[in-house]
Motif scaffolding. Sequence first.
Motif, mmCIF file in Angstrom:
data_model
loop_
_atom_site.group_PDB
_atom_site.id
_atom_site.type_symbol
_atom_site.label_atom_id
_atom_site.label_comp_id
_atom_site.label_asym_id
_atom_site.label_seq_id
_atom_site.Cartn_x
_atom_site.Cartn_y
_atom_site.Cartn_z
ATOM 1 N N ARG A 94 -18.022 11.667 -30.772
ATOM 2 C CA ARG A 94 -19.337 12.267 -30.945
ATOM 3 C C ARG A 94 -19.754 13.406 -30.118
ATOM 4 O O ARG A 94 -20.755 14.149 -30.227
ATOM 5 C CB ARG A 94 -20.361 10.998 -30.632
ATOM 6 C CG ARG A 94 -20.339 9.803 -31.694
ATOM 7 C CD ARG A 94 -21.338 8.787 -31.268
ATOM 8 N NE ARG A 94 -21.027 8.234 -29.938
ATOM 9 C CZ ARG A 94 -22.021 7.637 -29.205
ATOM 10 N NH1 ARG A 94 -23.051 7.090 -29.607
ATOM 11 N NH2 ARG A 94 -21.607 7.176 -27.908
ATOM 12 N N CYS A 95 -19.040 13.463 -29.055
ATOM 13 C CA CYS A 95 -19.158 14.580 -28.107
ATOM 14 C C CYS A 95 -18.758 15.977 -28.867
ATOM 15 O O CYS A 95 -19.264 17.206 -28.495
ATOM 16 C CB CYS A 95 -18.524 14.487 -26.792
ATOM 17 S SG CYS A 95 -16.524 14.768 -26.970
ATOM 18 N N GLY A 96 -18.219 15.825 -29.887
ATOM 19 C CA GLY A 96 -17.641 16.955 -30.696
ATOM 20 C C GLY A 96 -15.946 17.160 -30.486
ATOM 21 O O GLY A 96 -15.453 17.974 -31.421
ATOM 22 N N GLY A 97 -15.444 16.418 -29.449
ATOM 23 C CA GLY A 97 -14.048 16.770 -29.215
ATOM 24 C C GLY A 97 -13.135 15.629 -30.150
ATOM 25 O O GLY A 97 -13.892 14.914 -31.076
ATOM 26 N N GLU A 98 -11.798 15.758 -29.946
ATOM 27 C CA GLU A 98 -10.940 15.072 -30.781
ATOM 28 C C GLU A 98 -9.964 14.164 -29.738
ATOM 29 O O GLU A 98 -9.584 14.695 -28.930
ATOM 30 C CB GLU A 98 -9.969 15.743 -31.835
ATOM 31 C CG GLU A 98 -11.028 16.493 -32.850
ATOM 32 C CD GLU A 98 -10.033 17.479 -33.744
ATOM 33 O OE1 GLU A 98 -8.793 17.587 -33.515
ATOM 34 O OE2 GLU A 98 -10.125 17.532 -34.783
ATOM 35 N N GLY A 99 -9.834 12.880 -30.234
ATOM 36 C CA GLY A 99 -8.841 12.222 -29.418
ATOM 37 C C GLY A 99 -9.371 11.599 -27.985
ATOM 38 O O GLY A 99 -8.697 11.110 -27.245
ATOM 39 N N CYS A 100 -10.697 11.569 -28.087
ATOM 40 C CA CYS A 100 -11.250 10.878 -26.632
ATOM 41 C C CYS A 100 -11.299 9.415 -26.651
ATOM 42 O O CYS A 100 -11.073 8.778 -27.646
ATOM 43 C CB CYS A 100 -13.007 11.277 -26.691
ATOM 44 S SG CYS A 100 -13.223 13.030 -26.275
ATOM 45 N N LEU A 101 -11.014 8.900 -25.434
ATOM 46 C CA LEU A 101 -10.983 7.532 -25.549
ATOM 47 C C LEU A 101 -12.277 6.831 -25.909
ATOM 48 O O LEU A 101 -12.153 5.798 -26.588
ATOM 49 C CB LEU A 101 -10.850 7.266 -23.771
ATOM 50 C CG LEU A 101 -10.783 5.862 -23.383
ATOM 51 C CD1 LEU A 101 -9.337 5.174 -23.941
ATOM 52 C CD2 LEU A 101 -10.979 5.277 -21.891
ATOM 53 N N GLU A 102 -13.354 7.330 -25.736
ATOM 54 C CA GLU A 102 -14.728 6.667 -26.343
ATOM 55 C C GLU A 102 -14.497 6.395 -27.723
ATOM 56 O O GLU A 102 -15.106 5.232 -28.321
ATOM 57 C CB GLU A 102 -15.898 7.577 -26.107
ATOM 58 C CG GLU A 102 -17.038 7.167 -26.488
ATOM 59 C CD GLU A 102 -18.222 7.656 -26.153
ATOM 60 O OE1 GLU A 102 -19.119 8.173 -27.063
ATOM 61 O OE2 GLU A 102 -18.291 7.886 -24.940
ATOM 62 N N ALA A 103 -13.732 7.365 -28.611
ATOM 63 C CA ALA A 103 -13.718 7.133 -29.995
ATOM 64 C C ALA A 103 -12.644 5.990 -30.353
ATOM 65 O O ALA A 103 -12.521 5.538 -31.598
ATOM 66 C CB ALA A 103 -13.044 8.576 -30.577
ATOM 67 N N TYR A 104 -11.970 5.450 -29.427
ATOM 68 C CA TYR A 104 -10.961 4.437 -29.483
ATOM 69 C C TYR A 104 -11.592 3.104 -29.150
ATOM 70 O O TYR A 104 -11.217 1.943 -29.578
ATOM 71 C CB TYR A 104 -9.648 4.838 -28.994
ATOM 72 C CG TYR A 104 -9.225 6.153 -29.999
ATOM 73 C CD1 TYR A 104 -8.250 5.582 -31.068
ATOM 74 C CD2 TYR A 104 -9.533 7.202 -29.726
ATOM 75 C CE1 TYR A 104 -7.616 6.466 -31.689
ATOM 76 C CE2 TYR A 104 -8.743 8.309 -30.296
ATOM 77 C CZ TYR A 104 -7.929 7.978 -31.614
ATOM 78 O OH TYR A 104 -7.517 8.953 -32.305
ATOM 79 N N VAL A 105 -12.345 3.092 -27.857
ATOM 80 C CA VAL A 105 -12.686 1.872 -27.217
ATOM 81 C C VAL A 105 -14.326 1.829 -27.167
ATOM 82 O O VAL A 105 -14.560 0.576 -26.926
ATOM 83 C CB VAL A 105 -12.070 1.801 -25.875
ATOM 84 C CG1 VAL A 105 -10.408 1.978 -26.021
ATOM 85 C CG2 VAL A 105 -12.662 2.734 -24.679
#
Length: 404
Positions: free
Chosen positions: A257-268
Amino acid sequence: MFDVQQRTVRDLRRGNRAIVLRALYFEGPASRQELSETIGLSPATVSNVTGDLLASGIIVEAGLADSDGGRPRVLLRVNTTHGYAVGVDVGETHVRVELFDLDMNRQARAEYALRPTGHDVDQVVRHILAGIDVVLGESGVPRERVLGVGVGVPGVVETGPDALIHAPTFGWDAVPLGRLLRAGTDLPLFVDNGAKSMGQAELWFGVGRRARHAVVVLIGSGVGASIITDGATYLGANSSAGEWGHTKIMVGGHRCRCGGEGCLEAYVGARGILERAGVWTETVDEQAELAALVAAGSPVIDETVTYLGVGLANLINLFNPERIIIGGWAGVLLGEHLLTRIRKVVADNCLAQPYKTVSIGLGRLGVDSVALGAATLVIEDLLQANPAARPNGLSPRPRNRAGI
């Protein structure tokens, strides 16, 4: 020369006051003699400081200590009703406002729902201000007895009178939350990142108590962390330290959601877990849906355990903490069912020596941890402030947080 000497004496008195008050707050009740022996100040200094604190009502007598044949010793403790602190948790799905006494007992609570995709700053401000009125009205606490309002928010909090908030997941870019709140209340305001606020609460009252080196992670819809080094929260050059959720765990991975890719937040983070499981997150009850996935043993949860374990291993390799504390509603939910498996993944991906010296456990402060942590910002100021500088006993002090 006279002015320099006056400032030095004043600062010395203020420092002695802070030492005595912190000792009583965290370790009391205690007698004057016990205080002198514990904190290393002379009996005369302790007597002078406690006399001033008693006169101001910040501390009170709390009975007599057991006597060993000599004169009975009067015990002193912090007066829990001397003042009150409001703690505000601005979360992904709610604004929670709570009122605490100085023992951090909750006196009243108000909560307002937010749509996961709707974080209009004016609405958030209205909820906070309305919540303050509600908790004061329900508790009957006069406004003049409130020492301040602490607010925990997502994102980076820029130090300064406006308390600029940079929270990409909310769509907030340099939002002057402090200035907006100050237009609606004259109470002292303290704003900090929610994960850091929760970390301070765990450090003071939770499983992080007495830890010198710890990391408290907050896992809810989003992900953050509070890094404790030598007993203090590490903030970094501009208070953005601890954005653990936006460290990269997969090159070219899922969009965050921050606009980046592969952030830990997107997985946990709960939102990322549900989206990977094919759950439409715009209108669902995230907590109920995540609990259902855990209960069903979804393969997505197995993946999440791996990603979370690797993320925690990275923290251990970087910071060598003695404790990792998993908090936030989603973190506790995962940990209650899967902590053994999480620890196994951490061990498999961590250097052996730092893993041997770290404990990994769950936070114990529950859903109130961010609001409680936000209230500790107010108490922290009380414990170190000059009581004569404000009518309610508070004064601003140099700090790398947004104290307004």
